[in-house]
Scaffold this motif. Structure first.
Motif, PDB file in Angstrom:
ATOM      1  N   UNK A  92       6.924  -7.512 -35.710  1.00 36.55           N
ATOM      2  CA  UNK A  92       7.638  -6.371 -36.146  1.00 36.55           C
ATOM      3  C   UNK A  92       6.845  -5.900 -37.234  1.00 36.55           C
ATOM      4  N   UNK A  93       5.961  -4.844 -37.198  1.00 31.82           N
ATOM      5  CA  UNK A  93       5.033  -4.303 -38.276  1.00 31.82           C
ATOM      6  C   UNK A  93       5.641  -3.312 -39.072  1.00 31.82           C
ATOM      7  N   UNK A  94       5.962  -3.525 -40.390  1.00 33.95           N
ATOM      8  CA  UNK A  94       6.606  -2.524 -41.022  1.00 33.95           C
ATOM      9  C   UNK A  94       5.645  -1.979 -42.114  1.00 33.95           C
ATOM     10  N   UNK A  95       5.750  -1.026 -42.765  1.00 30.29           N
ATOM     11  CA  UNK A  95       4.823  -0.636 -43.992  1.00 30.29           C
ATOM     12  C   UNK A  95       5.654  -1.153 -45.022  1.00 30.29           C
ATOM     13  N   UNK A  96       5.163  -1.608 -46.115  1.00 33.28           N
ATOM     14  CA  UNK A  96       5.705  -2.028 -47.236  1.00 33.28           C
ATOM     15  C   UNK A  96       7.158  -1.276 -47.616  1.00 33.28           C
ATOM     16  N   UNK A  97       7.124  -0.248 -47.213  1.00 32.55           N
ATOM     17  CA  UNK A  97       8.345   0.521 -47.623  1.00 32.55           C
ATOM     18  C   UNK A  97       9.110   0.477 -46.302  1.00 32.55           C
ATOM     19  N   UNK A  98      10.087  -0.318 -46.083  1.00 28.94           N
ATOM     20  CA  UNK A  98      10.929  -0.413 -44.776  1.00 28.94           C
ATOM     21  C   UNK A  98      11.770   0.683 -44.669  1.00 28.94           C
ATOM     22  N   UNK A 118      16.735 -18.073 -19.972  1.00 30.13           N
ATOM     23  CA  UNK A 118      16.748 -18.734 -18.845  1.00 30.13           C
ATOM     24  C   UNK A 118      15.229 -19.273 -18.658  1.00 30.13           C
ATOM     25  N   UNK A 119      14.394 -18.962 -19.254  1.00 27.34           N
ATOM     26  CA  UNK A 119      12.975 -19.379 -19.118  1.00 27.34           C
ATOM     27  C   UNK A 119      12.801 -20.502 -20.036  1.00 27.34           C
ATOM     28  N   UNK A 120      11.528 -20.934 -19.851  1.00 37.52           N
ATOM     29  CA  UNK A 120      11.086 -22.253 -20.734  1.00 37.52           C
ATOM     30  C   UNK A 120      10.182 -21.417 -21.804  1.00 37.52           C
ATOM     31  N   UNK A 121      10.193 -20.213 -21.912  1.00 35.69           N
ATOM     32  CA  UNK A 121       9.234 -19.770 -23.140  1.00 35.69           C
ATOM     33  C   UNK A 121      10.072 -19.643 -24.270  1.00 35.69           C
ATOM     34  N   UNK A 122       9.169 -19.861 -25.465  1.00 33.07           N
ATOM     35  CA  UNK A 122       9.773 -19.859 -26.619  1.00 33.07           C
ATOM     36  C   UNK A 122       9.416 -18.576 -27.339  1.00 33.07           C
ATOM     37  N   UNK A 123       9.934 -18.328 -28.331  1.00 29.96           N
ATOM     38  CA  UNK A 123       9.758 -16.884 -29.057  1.00 29.96           C
ATOM     39  C   UNK A 123       9.170 -17.256 -30.588  1.00 29.96           C
ATOM     40  N   UNK A 124       7.987 -16.873 -30.804  1.00 30.69           N
ATOM     41  CA  UNK A 124       7.544 -16.996 -32.139  1.00 30.69           C
ATOM     42  C   UNK A 124       7.801 -15.492 -32.885  1.00 30.69           C
ATOM     43  N   UNK A 125       8.196 -15.521 -34.025  1.00 30.18           N
ATOM     44  CA  UNK A 125       8.556 -14.306 -34.870  1.00 30.18           C
ATOM     45  C   UNK A 125       7.561 -14.129 -35.748  1.00 30.18           C
ATOM     46  N   UNK A 126       6.991 -12.964 -35.631  1.00 24.19           N
ATOM     47  CA  UNK A 126       6.068 -12.523 -36.957  1.00 24.19           C
ATOM     48  C   UNK A 126       6.449 -11.378 -37.521  1.00 24.19           C
ATOM     49  N   UNK A 127       6.827 -11.227 -38.645  1.00 22.23           N
ATOM     50  CA  UNK A 127       7.014 -10.038 -39.400  1.00 22.23           C
ATOM     51  C   UNK A 127       6.008  -9.565 -40.465  1.00 22.23           C
ATOM     52  N   UNK A 133      -0.795  -9.300 -43.912  1.00 23.53           N
ATOM     53  CA  UNK A 133       0.133 -10.039 -42.765  1.00 23.53           C
ATOM     54  C   UNK A 133      -0.277  -9.356 -41.441  1.00 23.53           C
ATOM     55  N   UNK A 134      -0.698  -8.106 -41.244  1.00 24.51           N
ATOM     56  CA  UNK A 134      -1.119  -7.486 -40.184  1.00 24.51           C
ATOM     57  C   UNK A 134      -2.299  -8.300 -39.372  1.00 24.51           C
ATOM     58  N   UNK A 135      -3.329  -8.454 -40.413  1.00 21.42           N
ATOM     59  CA  UNK A 135      -4.527  -9.171 -39.883  1.00 21.42           C
ATOM     60  C   UNK A 135      -4.286 -10.458 -39.629  1.00 21.42           C
ATOM     61  N   UNK A 136      -3.435 -11.132 -40.232  1.00 22.97           N
ATOM     62  CA  UNK A 136      -3.102 -12.561 -40.105  1.00 22.97           C
ATOM     63  C   UNK A 136      -2.856 -12.475 -38.502  1.00 22.97           C
ATOM     64  N   UNK A 137      -1.689 -11.573 -38.281  1.00 24.91           N
ATOM     65  CA  UNK A 137      -0.892 -11.457 -37.070  1.00 24.91           C
ATOM     66  C   UNK A 137      -1.773 -11.431 -35.888  1.00 24.91           C
ATOM     67  N   UNK A 151       6.004  -5.675 -29.340  1.00 27.26           N
ATOM     68  CA  UNK A 151       5.470  -5.170 -30.629  1.00 27.26           C
ATOM     69  C   UNK A 151       6.655  -3.979 -31.125  1.00 27.26           C
ATOM     70  N   UNK A 152       7.071  -4.327 -32.170  1.00 22.69           N
ATOM     71  CA  UNK A 152       7.846  -3.107 -32.615  1.00 22.69           C
ATOM     72  C   UNK A 152       7.096  -2.569 -33.873  1.00 22.69           C
ATOM     73  N   UNK A 153       6.680  -1.543 -33.667  1.00 24.43           N
ATOM     74  CA  UNK A 153       5.692  -0.843 -34.846  1.00 24.43           C
ATOM     75  C   UNK A 153       6.470   0.246 -35.561  1.00 24.43           C
ATOM     76  N   UNK A 154       6.666  -0.024 -36.908  1.00 23.33           N
ATOM     77  CA  UNK A 154       7.398   1.046 -37.345  1.00 23.33           C
ATOM     78  C   UNK A 154       6.584   2.395 -37.971  1.00 23.33           C
ATOM     79  N   UNK A 155       5.438   2.539 -37.660  1.00 28.03           N
ATOM     80  CA  UNK A 155       4.735   3.693 -37.831  1.00 28.03           C
ATOM     81  C   UNK A 155       3.748   3.940 -36.996  1.00 28.03           C
ATOM     82  N   UNK A 156       3.456   5.344 -37.061  1.00 32.16           N
ATOM     83  CA  UNK A 156       2.691   6.230 -36.012  1.00 32.16           C
ATOM     84  C   UNK A 156       1.350   5.860 -36.019  1.00 32.16           C
ATOM     85  N   UNK A 157       0.567   5.661 -37.032  1.00 31.29           N
ATOM     86  CA  UNK A 157      -0.898   5.372 -37.166  1.00 31.29           C
ATOM     87  C   UNK A 157      -1.276   4.051 -37.274  1.00 31.29           C
TER      88      UNK A 157
END
Lengths: 359, 359
Positions: A92-98, A118-127, A133-137, A151-157
Motif C-alpha cells: 500500500x503506497x501512500x503519500x505521507x498525507x494519507x 485455500x492456497x499455501x501462499x502467505x501474504x506479506x504486508x508492506x505499507x 519506504x518505497x525504495x525499501x519495498x 499494489x494499491x497505489x494512492x497517487x497517480x504519479x
DNA sequence: ATGAAAGCGCTAACAA
DNA sequence: TTGTTAGCGCTTTCAT
C-alpha cells in the motif's frame, strides 16, 4: 543409522535446560520422515509435493510418518532451491498525507486473504509511506523475495508500478494505471457507477446536478467524473466547469467543494460526490447552508468503505464490491505468475446503486 | 578463481532468450560480492551483519561492492542457517461471524507497520477464520516460520493464545486474556475510559445512566462494564441488571439493547455504549423512540475506530489510541523475543474523552 | 582480522 | 518407481 547420530539431540538442547513448560523441539525434517517411513528423502519430497510417481505403499507410509511427526516443510530450505517463495506481497503506497480511508484497504485485505486461504501462499504486508519506504519495498521485491505483488497505489504519479513491472515481478494493481505500461488490474466500474448515480438523480427529477470529483491524476477520479459528464450530457444537461469541483477524497475537501458549488450555483438540486467521505462532507456543507437533504438537494456518493451507511439520512451510494476486488486481484496475480508472458488483463467489477433516504 | 566458473552464467540464462524488456537477472550473491571486493565470503558476511572484527579497508571495499552490485541478502538462505526468519506474524482470529469493525484492525495494522518500518523485519498477515484456518495458522507458527506472533483475538474462548505460548513462540496480544496463562499484552485503559465517560455524564447532570455492555467473555466487555459500574456506584447510583444490557459490538445489537433499556427504564437520561457501533445503534433506537439526543438522552460511546465521528450529532466518545496500540505491541514483542524468559509484561494505554454535541 | 569448510533442509537431475 | 547426489546462499566454527 548412518550419520544421523547428531540429529538425535542437536547441541544438547533436550528441554531439561529450559525449566518448566514444553521443550521447544526442533521441527522434524524430511530426513526424519524418510527414516521413519523407510524411504529416501526424495520419495518423501515427492509425496509432499504431490508427485504422481509414487507407489501406493510408499505414499501410505510416508503420509503416516508425516502425520506422526507433525512434519511441515521448511519454507526457507524449499525456497532456496526452487527460487519460489510462495509469498505474495501487498504493498500500500501512500503519500505521507494519507487520503484514502482505511476501511477500503481493510476490505481489500479481507478479500485477498479469502482468496489466499485455500492456497499455501502467505501474504506479506508492506505499507510504504514516502520515498524511503518505497525504495525499501522496491528493493525487497526486486530481490526475489516474493512471487508476486499486489499494489494499491494512492497517487497517480507513482513510479512503483513501472519499477516493479520492469523488474519482471508479476504485478496486479487495484485500479487502472493512467500512464506508463499496461499492467494487470482490477477495478470497479467507476464510469458505469457514476453514470448510474446521475441517472438515478435524473430519474427522480433532478436537473441541476453538480459533482465533487476526485483527483484527476487517479483513474478513480477521472472515471467517476467521466461517468458523471456522460450522463449529464446525454440528458442534455450542462457538465461545464462551474458544476465540477475537485476534491481529494477527504470529508473536508467534500465540504469545501460543496460550499463552492453552492456559491456558484445556489439553485443546484443534487450533488454527486465521487467518494463516500466527500459525500459526507457535502452533506455537512448543505446542512450548514440551510439546505435540506434530500427534499431540497439530493446527495449520492460513491461507496468506498460503507461508511456512508452511517450518515443521517443514510446516503444513496454506488456500492463497489471492494472485498471481491481483493479476491480477484489474487486470482489475476496467480494467473500472471503461471503465465508471465500472457496478454495484459483487466477486470472491471460491476457496481450497484444502493438507494437510501438521501436521494 | 576456484570453482566459480559455473556462476558466471548459470544455465545460460543471460537475457537474450527473454526477448525484449530488461532481463530478470539473478540477484547477486555473497560470493559475487566477495569476488568483486577481493575478500572471502566470510568477510562479506561479517560486514553485512555488522561484525566489528573487520578491517577498515575490507569494510570499505565490501561496502563499495555491495553498493555496486545492489546486493541484498537472501533471506531464505540466511534463515536456513540462523533459524531466525526475521518475520513477525499478525494473526487476526475471528469467528466466522465477524463482530469487530474493520477500521479498528486497520489502525492497529498501521501502528504495527510504523513500528516495523525502521527494522528489517517483515510482517506476514494471517486472517484466521474458523477452525480450519486457525489450525493452519497454528501449524505455521509452530514450525518455526516466524520469530514472534501478534495476536488479535476476537473471542474470549480462544485456544490460540495458549497454544502459541505453549509452543514457545513469543507472543503479544491486543487486549487482556481473561483466562489461561499470563501473556504479554497491550490494552487500552478500558476501565478508566468507561469511568471517565460515566463521570462526564454525571458531571453534566445525568443520573439515570444505562449501559450497552460488550460480551462478558472478552476483556473489553468486562472492563468497560466494570468502569461503568464503579462510576455509577461511586455516585450512589444503581448499576443493577435492568440498567445493563449486553450487546456484541454491532450496531444492530446496540439498537436492540437500547430498545430493551428504554422499555425497562423509560426515564433513562443517558446511555453509555461500550463500542462506537453500539453507540450508533443506540442513537437510532433513541430516535426511533422519539427521544432527542442529547437534550433528552445523552449518548457516549467507546471509540473503536473513529467511526462515531460521522454520526449526527457527532458522538462523544472515549478515544483509544488504536494505532499506538499496534506500535507498542511490536515493541513488546521485540522485547520478548530478546528475552524469552522475562517476566510477563502488560501495557495499558490511556484513553481520552472527546466531548461532542451528543452528550 | 581473515579464510576454508561444513552444513542448514530441501528439490531436482540423473541413475538404477 | 525409487535412491543418490549435488547444490541453493548463507552463517559459523575453527584455523591461521
Amino acid at each position: 543409522m548412518s550419520g544421523a547420530v547428531g540429529l538425535a539431540d542437536p547441541s544438547g538442547t533436550s528441554g531439561e535446560s529450559r525449566g518448566p513448560g514444553p521443550a521447544p523441539r526442533r521441527a522434524p525434517t524430511l530426513e526424519e520422515v524418510a527414516e521413519l517411513a523407510g524411504v529416501s528423502r526424495a520419495t518423501v519430497s515427492r509425496v509432499v509435493n504431490g508427485s504422481s510417481r509414487v507407489s501406493p505403499e510408499a505414499l501410505a507410509s510416508v503420509t503416516a510418518a508425516i502425520a506422526q511427526l507433525g512434519y511441515v516443510p521448511n519454507r526457507a530450505a524449499r525456497s532456496l532451491v526452487t527460487r519460489r517463495t510462495d509469498t505474495l506481497v501487498l504493498i500500500v503506497h501512500e503519500r505521507p498525507d494519507t487520503v484514502f480511508s482505511d476501511p477500503f484497504f481493510a476490505s481489500v485485505l479481507r478479500g485477498v486473504n479469502r482468496a489466499l486461504s485455500p492456497t499455501d501462499l502467505q501474504l506479506v504486508l508492506l505499507q510504504a509511506q514516502g520515498e524511503a519506504q518505497r525504495d525499501r519495498a522496491l528493493r525487497y521485491v526486486g530481490n526475489g523475495h516474493v512471487d508476486g505483488v499486489l499494489l494499491i497505489s494512492l497517487h497517480g504519479d507513482d513510479i512503483m508500478p513501472n519499477a516493479i513491472a520492469a523488474a519482471g515481478v508479476p504485478l496486479v494493481m487495484a485500479g487502472r494505471l493512467l500512464t506508463g505500461r499496461m499492467v494487470d488490474y482490477v477495478d470497479a466500474d467507476n464510469v458505469g457507477g457514476a453514470r448510474d448515480a446521475v441517472g438515478h438523480l435524473l430519474a427522480t427529477g433532478r436537473r441541476r446536478i453538480a459533482t465533487v470529483a476526485g483527483p484527476p491524476d487517479m483513474s478513480v477520479g477521472v472515471d467517476r467524473l467521466r461517468g458523471y459528464t456522460e450522463a449529464v450530457r446525454a440528458a442534455g444537461g450542462d457538465a461545464a466547469a462551474g458544476w465540477v469541483v475537485v476534491g481529494d477524497f477527504t470529508e473536508a475537501s467534500g465540504q469545501a467543494a460543496t460550499e463552492r458549488l453552492l456559491a456558484e450555483h445556489p439553485d443546484l438540486d443534487a450533488v454527486f460526490a465521487a467518494s463516500d467521505l466527500m459525500a459526507l462532507g457535502a452533506l455537512r456543507a448543505l446542512r450548514a447552508a440551510g439546505r435540506r437533504v434530500p427534499d431540497d438537494v439530493a446527495v449520492v456518493g460513491f461507496d468506498d468503505a460503507a461508511l456512508a451507511a452511517y450518515a443521517d439520512p443514510p446516503l444513496t451510494t454506488v456500492r463497489q464490491q471492494v472485498e471481491l476486488m481483493g479476491q480477484e486481484m489474487v486470482q489475476l496475480l496467480l494467473a500472471r505468475i503461471a503465465d508471465p508472458d500472457g496478454e495484459p488483463r483487466e477486470l472491471i467489477l460491476p457496481t450497484e446503486l444502493v438507494i437510501r433516504a438521501s436521494a
